[in-house]
Write an enzyme that holds these catalytic residues in place. Structure first.
Site, PDB file in Angstrom:
ATOM      1  N   LYS A  31      31.544  18.402  17.064  1.00 55.77           N
ATOM      2  CA  LYS A  31      32.851  19.051  17.186  1.00 55.77           C
ATOM      3  C   LYS A  31      33.018  19.529  18.619  1.00 55.77           C
ATOM      4  CE  LYS A  31      35.717  22.818  15.490  1.00 55.77           C
ATOM      5  NZ  LYS A  31      35.911  23.845  14.463  1.00 55.77           N
TER       6      LYS A  31
ATOM      7  N   ARG B  31      45.430  26.556  15.087  1.00 57.08           N
ATOM      8  CA  ARG B  31      45.197  28.001  15.277  1.00 57.08           C
ATOM      9  C   ARG B  31      46.481  28.782  14.996  1.00 57.08           C
ATOM     10  NH1 ARG B  31      41.142  27.426  20.562  1.00 57.08           N
ATOM     11  NH2 ARG B  31      39.555  26.241  19.418  1.00 57.08           N
TER      12      ARG B  31
ATOM     13  N   LYS C 244      35.829  28.670  22.972  1.00 55.01           N
ATOM     14  CA  LYS C 244      34.718  28.337  22.070  1.00 55.01           C
ATOM     15  C   LYS C 244      33.677  27.438  22.748  1.00 55.01           C
ATOM     16  CE  LYS C 244      37.444  29.149  17.885  1.00 55.01           C
ATOM     17  NZ  LYS C 244      37.704  28.736  16.484  1.00 55.01           N
TER      18      LYS C 244
ATOM     19  N   LYS D  68      35.027  15.253  15.637  1.00 61.93           N
ATOM     20  CA  LYS D  68      36.294  15.985  15.706  1.00 61.93           C
ATOM     21  C   LYS D  68      36.554  16.436  17.136  1.00 61.93           C
ATOM     22  CE  LYS D  68      38.300  20.218  13.993  1.00 61.93           C
ATOM     23  NZ  LYS D  68      38.022  21.497  13.401  1.00 61.93           N
TER      24      LYS D  68
ATOM     25  N   SER E  33      45.130  18.808  14.286  1.00 63.47           N
ATOM     26  CA  SER E  33      46.515  19.261  14.321  1.00 63.47           C
ATOM     27  C   SER E  33      47.274  18.764  15.545  1.00 63.47           C
ATOM     28  CB  SER E  33      46.545  20.788  14.255  1.00 63.47           C
ATOM     29  OG  SER E  33      45.764  21.354  15.297  1.00 63.47           O
TER      30      SER E  33
ATOM     31  N   TYR F 110      46.462  15.293   8.200  1.00 62.11           N
ATOM     32  CA  TYR F 110      47.641  15.958   7.637  1.00 62.11           C
ATOM     33  C   TYR F 110      48.652  14.930   7.134  1.00 62.11           C
ATOM     34  CZ  TYR F 110      45.351  19.787   9.973  1.00 62.11           C
ATOM     35  OH  TYR F 110      44.398  20.699  10.361  1.00 62.11           O
TER      36      TYR F 110
HETATM   37  C1  PBG Z   1      37.659  26.451  12.948  1.00 61.91           C
HETATM   38  C2  PBG Z   1      38.365  25.167  12.744  1.00 61.91           C
HETATM   39  C3  PBG Z   1      39.273  24.620  13.660  1.00 61.91           C
HETATM   40  C4  PBG Z   1      39.769  23.452  13.093  1.00 61.91           C
HETATM   41  C5  PBG Z   1      39.157  23.293  11.855  1.00 61.91           C
HETATM   42  N1  PBG Z   1      38.280  24.349  11.656  1.00 61.91           N
HETATM   43  C6  PBG Z   1      39.759  25.155  14.962  1.00 61.91           C
HETATM   44  C7  PBG Z   1      38.831  25.682  15.935  1.00 61.91           C
HETATM   45  O1  PBG Z   1      37.664  25.267  16.026  1.00 61.91           O
HETATM   46  O2  PBG Z   1      39.280  26.556  16.654  1.00 61.91           O
HETATM   47  C8  PBG Z   1      40.794  22.592  13.763  1.00 61.91           C
HETATM   48  C9  PBG Z   1      41.536  21.630  12.919  1.00 61.91           C
HETATM   49  C10 PBG Z   1      42.786  21.114  13.531  1.00 61.91           C
HETATM   50  O3  PBG Z   1      43.112  21.325  14.716  1.00 61.91           O
HETATM   51  O4  PBG Z   1      43.528  20.442  12.783  1.00 61.91           O
HETATM   52  N2  PBG Z   1      36.587  26.734  12.183  1.00 61.91           N
END
Ligand code: PBG
Length: 332
Positions: free
Chosen positions: A202, A212, A225, A256, A282, A321
């Site tokens: 990730k 978010r 992060k 991801k 997203s 989605y």
């Molecule tokens: C956080 C989490 C995130 C997503 C899924 N789980 C965002 C992040 O790491 O800040 C993102 C999914 C998306 O953008 O569709 N645990």
């Protein structure tokens, strides 16, 4: 494999592209409804929904409406639904106690779905951010995201989710050692059949922005992060992370975001041959929908093209989605 091509005109590669039926016969990959995992946003309340402005056509749903969505997904043939809770800022704390509460929003939604639609697989998110006052996936002490204390909280969270009936746990936190710790706790507590889909590779990505907003973490996040999510410049590191998580007992692994990281999907699939998933996140969704709404691209065609790209890169499935939209299209 060394492709053999006779010289032109003995070989004319356009022969198999001449008609739709010849193209169909020569097609190498396909996207099916059973490749889809549908991420949904859950909120408190009853019989209500809220639009998410940065994610056109996606809404936060109350638990009863999530159950309706799960029924729809099951009737479309979508094998799994993935829950993300939108949490009232007033119950977010720095210790994140709410994450292991058996009656937290996510666990109530899991139980309601498993009661009403037992055949659909429920996947949950194992990370502290929805319940964390500072928006991070781990516990913060003096500005540092502390690994081992976060893992303790994540393990309690995972066991509570398994107890609520989750079929697949999705640790998205990127702490070190969490897969092994969760797997051991699940064995010890009698949840040996609960699957773990590790968000193994990730990346610290700007493509998560609309998510978010959807979970109400945009305002809360202090800093970024990058001390736990991966550097987008790295590729070998993804293989080390996937190897580590498989050795610790992950059943499935994820890359991801999706489309910008297809090279990683391909390397992971080739190297390990494990069930491999990509998350079309997203920002990827919103770019396609936003450009479509402006008339700059055909969003339906781009949606299908993007999903086939995941299959071509070796993915066994995709969190997207678009799941219900593409399922309706595929089902005719
Ligand atoms: C956080 C989490 C995130 C997503 C899924 N789980 C965002 C992040 O790491 O800040 C993102 C999914 C998306 O953008 O569709 N645990």
């Amino acid at each position: 494999m060394t492709p053999i091509v006779a010289p032109t005109p003995m070989s004319r590669l356009r022969r198999l592209r001449r008609t739709a039926s010849l193209r169909a016969l020569a097609q190498e990959n396909a996207i099916g409804v059973d490749d889809l995992i549908w991420p949904v946003f859950v909120m408190e309340g009853e019989d209500a929904s809220q639009p998410i402005p940065s994610m056109p056509d996606v809404e936060r749903l109350t638990v009863d409406r999530v159950v309706t969505a799960a029924k729809e997904a099951a009737s479309l043939g979508i094998p799994a639904i993935c829950l993300f809770p939108y949490i009232d800022p007033a119950i977010k704390t720095e210790a994140c106690e709410e994450v292991w509460d058996e009656n937290n929003l996510s666990n109530r939604a899991t139980r309601a779905i498993k009661e009403a639609v037992p055949e659909i697989a429920v996947m949950t998110d194992v990370a502290l951010d929805p319940y964390n006052a500072n928006g991070h996936d781990g516990i913060v002490r003096d500005g540092v995201i502390v690994n081992d204390e976060s893992v303790e909280a994540l393990v309690k969270m995972a066991v509570a989710q398994a107890k609520a009936g989750a079929d697949i746990l999705g640790p998205s936190d990127m702490m070190d050692g969490r897969i092994g710790a969760m797997r051991q706790a699940l064995e010890a507590e009698g949840y040996q059949d609960t699957a773990i889909l590790s968000y193994a590779a990730k990346y610290a990505s700007a493509f998560y922005g609309p998510f978010r907003d959807a979970v109400g973490a945009s305002g809360a996040l202090v800093g970024d992060k990058k001390t736990y999510q991966m550097n987008p410049a790295n590729s070998d590191e993804a293989l080390r992370l996937v190897a580590r998580d498989l050795q610790e007992g992950a059943d499935m692994v994820m890359v991801k975001p999706g489309l910008p990281y297809l090279d990683i999907c391909r390397r992971v699939k080739d190297q390990f041959g494990a069930p491999t998933y990509a998350y079309q996140v997203s920002g990827e969704y919103s770019m396609i929908m936003g450009a479509g709404a402006n008339g700059w691209i055909d969003d339906q065609a781009v949606m299908l093209e993007s999903l086939i790209a995941f299959k071509r890169a070796g993915c066994d499935g995709i969190l997207t989605y678009f799941a219900p939209r593409v399922a309706k299209l595929l089902n005719g």
